[in-house]
Design an enzyme around this catalytic site. Sequence first.
Site, PDB file in Angstrom:
ATOM      1  N   ASN A 164       7.832  21.194 -23.381  1.00 25.84           N
ATOM      2  CA  ASN A 164       9.178  20.837 -22.924  1.00 25.84           C
ATOM      3  C   ASN A 164       9.652  19.589 -23.652  1.00 25.84           C
ATOM      4  O   ASN A 164       8.844  18.736 -24.013  1.00 25.84           O
ATOM      5  CB  ASN A 164       9.158  20.526 -21.430  1.00 25.84           C
ATOM      6  CG  ASN A 164       8.598  21.663 -20.607  1.00 25.84           C
ATOM      7  OD1 ASN A 164       9.180  22.745 -20.554  1.00 25.84           O
ATOM      8  ND2 ASN A 164       7.457  21.449 -19.988  1.00 25.84           N
ATOM      9  N   HIS A 174      14.347   3.295 -17.015  1.00 20.33           N
ATOM     10  CA  HIS A 174      14.221   2.804 -15.636  1.00 20.33           C
ATOM     11  C   HIS A 174      14.317   3.944 -14.618  1.00 20.33           C
ATOM     12  O   HIS A 174      14.863   3.778 -13.536  1.00 20.33           O
ATOM     13  CB  HIS A 174      15.251   1.698 -15.383  1.00 20.33           C
ATOM     14  CG  HIS A 174      15.025   0.514 -16.288  1.00 20.33           C
ATOM     15  ND1 HIS A 174      14.352  -0.618 -15.880  1.00 20.33           N
ATOM     16  CD2 HIS A 174      15.331   0.325 -17.595  1.00 20.33           C
ATOM     17  CE1 HIS A 174      14.268  -1.463 -16.900  1.00 20.33           C
ATOM     18  NE2 HIS A 174      14.854  -0.918 -17.951  1.00 20.33           N
ATOM     19  N   HIS A 218      14.617  -6.874 -19.876  1.00 21.70           N
ATOM     20  CA  HIS A 218      15.544  -6.095 -19.038  1.00 21.70           C
ATOM     21  C   HIS A 218      16.669  -6.976 -18.494  1.00 21.70           C
ATOM     22  O   HIS A 218      17.760  -6.487 -18.235  1.00 21.70           O
ATOM     23  CB  HIS A 218      14.759  -5.467 -17.891  1.00 21.70           C
ATOM     24  CG  HIS A 218      15.571  -4.674 -16.912  1.00 21.70           C
ATOM     25  ND1 HIS A 218      16.563  -3.800 -17.297  1.00 21.70           N
ATOM     26  CD2 HIS A 218      15.527  -4.615 -15.553  1.00 21.70           C
ATOM     27  CE1 HIS A 218      17.090  -3.236 -16.221  1.00 21.70           C
ATOM     28  NE2 HIS A 218      16.500  -3.726 -15.155  1.00 21.70           N
ATOM     29  N   HIS A 260      14.820  -9.947 -10.249  1.00 27.64           N
ATOM     30  CA  HIS A 260      15.033  -9.675 -11.678  1.00 27.64           C
ATOM     31  C   HIS A 260      15.257 -10.981 -12.440  1.00 27.64           C
ATOM     32  O   HIS A 260      14.649 -11.217 -13.484  1.00 27.64           O
ATOM     33  CB  HIS A 260      16.251  -8.759 -11.875  1.00 27.64           C
ATOM     34  CG  HIS A 260      15.995  -7.322 -11.546  1.00 27.64           C
ATOM     35  ND1 HIS A 260      16.114  -6.806 -10.285  1.00 27.64           N
ATOM     36  CD2 HIS A 260      15.618  -6.286 -12.335  1.00 27.64           C
ATOM     37  CE1 HIS A 260      15.826  -5.507 -10.303  1.00 27.64           C
ATOM     38  NE2 HIS A 260      15.529  -5.171 -11.533  1.00 27.64           N
TER      39      HIS A 260
HETATM   40 MN    MN Z   1      14.054  -1.221 -13.667  1.00 27.42          MN
END
Ligand code: MN
Length: 257
Positions: free
Chosen positions: A62, A69, A79, A207
């Site tokens: 495939n 993410h 990121h 983050h």
């Molecule tokens: Mn992420």
Amino acid sequence: MSTLANLASALAAGRIEVIDLTHTLDPDFPVIILPPEFGQCARFRMEEVSAYDHRGPAWKWNNISMSEHTGTHFDAPSHWISGRDVPLGSVDEIPAENFVGPVCVIDCSAETAQDEDFLMTPAHIEAWEAKHGPIPAGAWVLMRTDWSKRSGAAYLNMAQDGPHSPGPSAEAIRFLIDARDITGFGTECVGTDAGQGMHLSPPYPAHFILHGAGKYGLQCLANLDRLPPTGAVLIAAPLKIKNGTGSPLRVLAMVET
Ligand code: MN
């Protein structure tokens, strides 16, 4: 016997169990949804190339596509804007030894069952340490919420004002970095930050602070209820994507039985 020979015999004898902390990559697995003015994260897609047929008589395979993410995945420092100049900040640059380390699991499932916007604070971490000992430098810290047992709409838990899911406070992340020097922080939710993390200071503190400090994130983890609070070893190695900001991955934990 060498340390690794001991490990191999313990694995063979079942004295160490390997626990899979990964969700199955599936087109139906939810991805984060941002406000419509922003670019969006792609779900997992699979397209059959051949299946023992005229397109390939003896083989099946495939083509797949997804975001960096999508599903159970790794967040690299690059990121986030706070980490864009961090050395070795993309998944292909991170030293491989950072992908293996001790793991501490902080059980917040009782709190999150009562409050879907629960924020873990330094006081929660210190209460955990009073029972289980200090979080060692270089550890992965995982926040257990049992969120992985949700499916469908209840997983993102979107409301008029955005998603509602638990996460760490900015102070908790600062504590884990400044006072404990962790390697990374992981959650069962779709992001390392709480669903309402845009309203915290700084916005999306996990983050912003983790990646600004060169630390890593893991999200969409599963089976955290099968891990002990301490003593397990985590293996979380992202794909080696050139300049990649993250990657789906298979997250494994070795646990003594
Ligand atoms: Mn992420």
